[in-house]
Each structure stands twice: as C-alpha cells, then as structure tokens.
Design a protein around this motif. Structure first.
Motif, short mmCIF file in Angstrom:
data_model
loop_
_atom_site.label_atom_id
_atom_site.label_comp_id
_atom_site.label_asym_id
_atom_site.label_seq_id
_atom_site.Cartn_x
_atom_site.Cartn_y
_atom_site.Cartn_z
N GLY A 1 -120.24 114.88 28.76
CA GLY A 1 -119.63 113.55 28.72
C GLY A 1 -118.11 113.61 28.71
N LEU A 2 -117.56 114.55 27.96
CA LEU A 2 -116.09 114.69 27.93
C LEU A 2 -115.54 115.11 29.28
N CYS A 3 -116.27 115.98 29.98
CA CYS A 3 -115.81 116.39 31.31
C CYS A 3 -115.84 115.23 32.30
N VAL A 4 -116.90 114.41 32.23
CA VAL A 4 -116.99 113.25 33.13
C VAL A 4 -115.85 112.28 32.84
N ALA A 5 -115.59 112.01 31.56
CA ALA A 5 -114.49 111.11 31.20
C ALA A 5 -113.15 111.65 31.68
N GLY A 6 -112.95 112.98 31.55
CA GLY A 6 -111.70 113.58 32.01
C GLY A 6 -111.53 113.50 33.51
N ILE A 7 -112.62 113.72 34.25
CA ILE A 7 -112.54 113.64 35.71
C ILE A 7 -112.21 112.22 36.16
N ASN A 8 -112.85 111.24 35.52
CA ASN A 8 -112.65 109.85 35.95
C ASN A 8 -111.27 109.30 35.61
N CYS A 9 -110.57 109.93 34.68
CA CYS A 9 -109.19 109.48 34.41
C CYS A 9 -108.18 110.55 34.80
N GLU A 10 -108.63 111.49 35.66
CA GLU A 10 -107.75 112.48 36.27
C GLU A 10 -106.97 113.29 35.24
N GLN A 11 -107.69 113.83 34.28
CA GLN A 11 -107.04 114.66 33.27
C GLN A 11 -106.68 116.03 33.84
N THR A 12 -105.84 116.75 33.12
CA THR A 12 -105.29 118.01 33.61
C THR A 12 -105.85 119.20 32.86
N PHE A 13 -105.27 120.37 33.17
CA PHE A 13 -105.76 121.65 32.64
C PHE A 13 -105.82 121.66 31.12
N PHE A 14 -104.83 121.09 30.46
CA PHE A 14 -104.78 121.15 29.00
C PHE A 14 -105.97 120.42 28.38
N TYR A 15 -106.38 119.35 28.99
CA TYR A 15 -107.54 118.60 28.48
C TYR A 15 -108.79 119.48 28.52
N TYR A 16 -109.02 120.14 29.64
CA TYR A 16 -110.24 120.95 29.78
C TYR A 16 -110.15 122.21 28.93
#
Length: 386
Positions: free
Chosen positions: A307-322
């Motif tokens: 779920g966190l990965c999907v949320a990050g992809i949909n708001c275009e998060q960067t390397f630090f988030y992952y």
C-alpha cells in the motif's frame, strides 16, 4: 614492683596489635587500659551544594533532589510530568493516558504522513497543519480512552493491568467522566472547525467509529480492524485539510497501509491480556490468531508495504521515500521474528517500537518531497504571472 617486666619498645601485645608497649608500671599483667586513639584530622567545613543532589529514582536526566528534602523528583518523562501535576488533575490526565503517550503518537503519525504527501514539491509540510492535527490527536485520543474506560469499567476491574484506571478504581465517577468527555469533544470540535468544509464533514464522520470501537471486543474477534479504521482516519483528513479534498489514488492506499499497521501493533498489544480476555469473555485478534500470530503479522506487513508503494507511485515520490519503506520492512521483519507472544514485557516493547516505524515513514516522505522538483508547467505559470 615485682613481676613487672619492661618489654622492648615496639613489641606486639594483646593479640598482635602492633602497637608499642607503654613504659613503666603499666606493663603489668593486669588488664591494660585501651590504647589512645590517633589524633583526629581537622577537615575543612563541608559546603552546602548549590546544585541538585544525587540522581533520584525515576529521573532519567539525573535532575533529582536529595532524599528527605521534601521535594518531588523532577522528571521530563510523560509519567513523571503527570505525577508532578496537582493531585485533583492527575486522575483526568491518566484517563486521557497522558502518562502513556504512545497511543497519541500512533494516532498522530498517519496524519503527518498525509500532510507530508500533500505538500508542494520541494517544500516542507505545513507546520500549522501539523500542530493543529497534533492538538487534535491529543484531544481525540483522550476522548477515545474516556469512552473506552466508561464502556469497560466493569471489565477493567478484573484485569490486573487495567484495575488501577481512574474510573475502575473510583477516582472519577461516571457523571464526571461524561462531563470531561464533553469538554474534550468540544475542544476537538474547535480544532476541526479550523479546517475547510470538506474536512469538517470528513472528520465528523469518524465520530461513529470512535464511539462504537470499544463495543467491538464484545462482538467480534476483529476489534483491532475497527481500531485501524478509526486510528488512521487522519490519513484521509490530513490530505483533505491541505488540498481541500481527497485524492483517492493516494489517500486510499495510505489509509489501507495504516489499517494494516494497526492490525500489526494492536495484535501484539492484545497478547498482553489474552489470558484475562479469555476469562472475562473479551475477544481479540490475539485470541483469533493464537500460535499463528507471526504468519498473520507477516501477511499484514506485506500488505502494508504494498500500500505504501502504491501511494508513493501515485504521488510521484522519490528514492528517499522508498528507502524509508525498505527500512520499515526491515524493522517489521525484525519485530515479528523476535516477538515472543508469551511474554507481556516483550509484547509491550515491540508495541511501543512502532513509533519508530511511523517516524521513519514521515522522514522519508519529507526528504523525498524536498528532493522532488516543481512541475515545469507550474513554474511557467508563475513566471508568466510575474
């Protein structure tokens, strides 16, 4: 005088004390007088210390006073601050669980995730919103605990860990708890009214969950799921407070991840009381999963990370988030692998360590957002306006 021999100077006498014998007639075989004590050394007068005395129990920073001084030990821990408050206020502060702030953290952190994700690229989260939601978390967690203790006052008396709660022990009456609950909800409403209309309606919708959650443990073995739906409402509310409405492609995966997270930490928490729960007839996921708890927690962890990965992809998060998401996965793996569900102390330690998970994600969101660049289209619009 006969029979009085004068021994040589320095000879031992009376069990080998090593003292020199006294001269003259005192060397007779009659009982000797005690040896003269050595002269006392003159010590400088002791000065009164100008700083606090030795470290007092319960004072993690050593900010204590000497025993017998008649003053309470100073402490900056939450429990220490509550114990140093005026006596009439302490039962109400314990009713709000101000002495155990971990629950407030677990309620507040999903709000910070949502506010952080809603921030503009290259910007910090809105500090006003963070402080506003922090105040709301303290009030709503206190209101939830008050409702819980009102529903469970008869159950709490039968469980050793909860028998000292203010309503169960009689420090606060039912009427007083109602009045106190009204005050907390009124203040929480004032905080809610500081938001936009969309967020006000969304926040008001969570009140039904807050009121009914304590009843779920009498009905279903999944009260932790209802708690997850309640505790992570801020994952929806934080975004709407910043943006004016919810972007469901981001908010729903984030909310789902928070619910999975709550199932993890509150199942661990419930293992502390499973024997008492069986005795009094209260249900929980700890009793439902029993010896299969680690397998269930592992499944919840995988679902949370997805779920966190999907949320990050949909708001275009960067390397630090992952990177933060990966660290969370490692933390969860270690937490579950080393968990001993039969030791309440270990369950409590693992439960409280989940604050680290929430903070890791928030730091990853903030640093990842700062690394993002603003949309070129938006930059062109700004330049045109200038």
């Amino acid at each position: 005088m006969r029979g009085c021999a004068r021994p040589a100077a320095g000879s031992e006498q009376h069990g080998g004390s090593g003292r020199a014998a006294l001269p003259g007639p005192w060397n007779c075989r009659r009982a000797p007088l005690p040896s003269p004590s050595p002269p006392r050394r003159l010590r400088p007068p002791r000065r009164r210390a100008l700083c606090p005395g030795p470290r007092a129990p319960g004072s993690p920073l050593g900010l204590g006073w000497e025993a017998g001084s008649g003053r309470r030990p100073l402490s900056f821990s939450a429990a220490g601050l509550v114990s140093s408050a005026p006596g009439p206020l302490q039962p109400y502060m314990r009713l709000m669980r101000l002495d155990k702030p971990i629950g407030t953290w677990l309620l507040y952190l999903p709000c910070t995730w949502s506010i952080g994700l809603a921030a503009e690229p290259g910007c910090f989260p809105d500090w006003y919103m963070l402080s506003l939601f922090g105040t709301g978390a303290v009030l709503m967690r206190g209101a939830g605990c008050t409702i819980n203790d009102m529903w469970d006052r008869d159950f709490d008396k039968k469980v050793l860990r909860t028998a000292s709660r203010p309503i169960a022990v009689g420090d606060i009456s039912t009427f007083q708890s109602f009045v106190f609950l009204g005050g907390q909800l009124s203040l929480a409403l004032c905080v809610l009214l500081c938001l936009n209309y969309y967020s006000i309606a969304l926040g008001a919708a969570s009140l039904s969950l807050v009121i009914t959650y304590p009843l779920m443990k009498r009905i279903t073995y999944w009260p932790q799921l209802v708690l997850g739906l309640t505790f992570n409402w801020g994952g929806l509310l934080g975004w709407s407070a910043v943006k004016g409405s919810c972007d469901w492609s981001v908010c729903l995966p984030l909310y789902f991840s928070g619910v999975m997270w709550t199932l993890i930490y509150d199942t661990i928490y419930a293992h502390q009381d499973k024997r008492d729960d069986m005795f009094i007839g209260v249900k929980s996921t700890a009793l439902r999963f029993n010896e299969n708890t680690k397998q269930w927690l592992s499944g919840f962890s995988v679902a949370m990370l997805m779920g966190l990965c999907v949320a990050g992809i949909n708001c275009e998060q960067t390397f630090f988030y992952y990177t933060a998401v990966a660290a969370i996965g490692a933390h969860l793996a270690h937490q579950i692998y080393t968990l001993d569900i039969h030791k309440p102390e270990d369950c409590w330690q693992k439960f409280t360590s989940n604050r680290t998970i929430g903070l890791l994600l928030f730091i990853g969101i903030v640093t990842g957002n700062l690394w993002k660049r603003k949309d070129p289209k938006e930059m062109n619009v700004v330049n045109t306006d200038i």
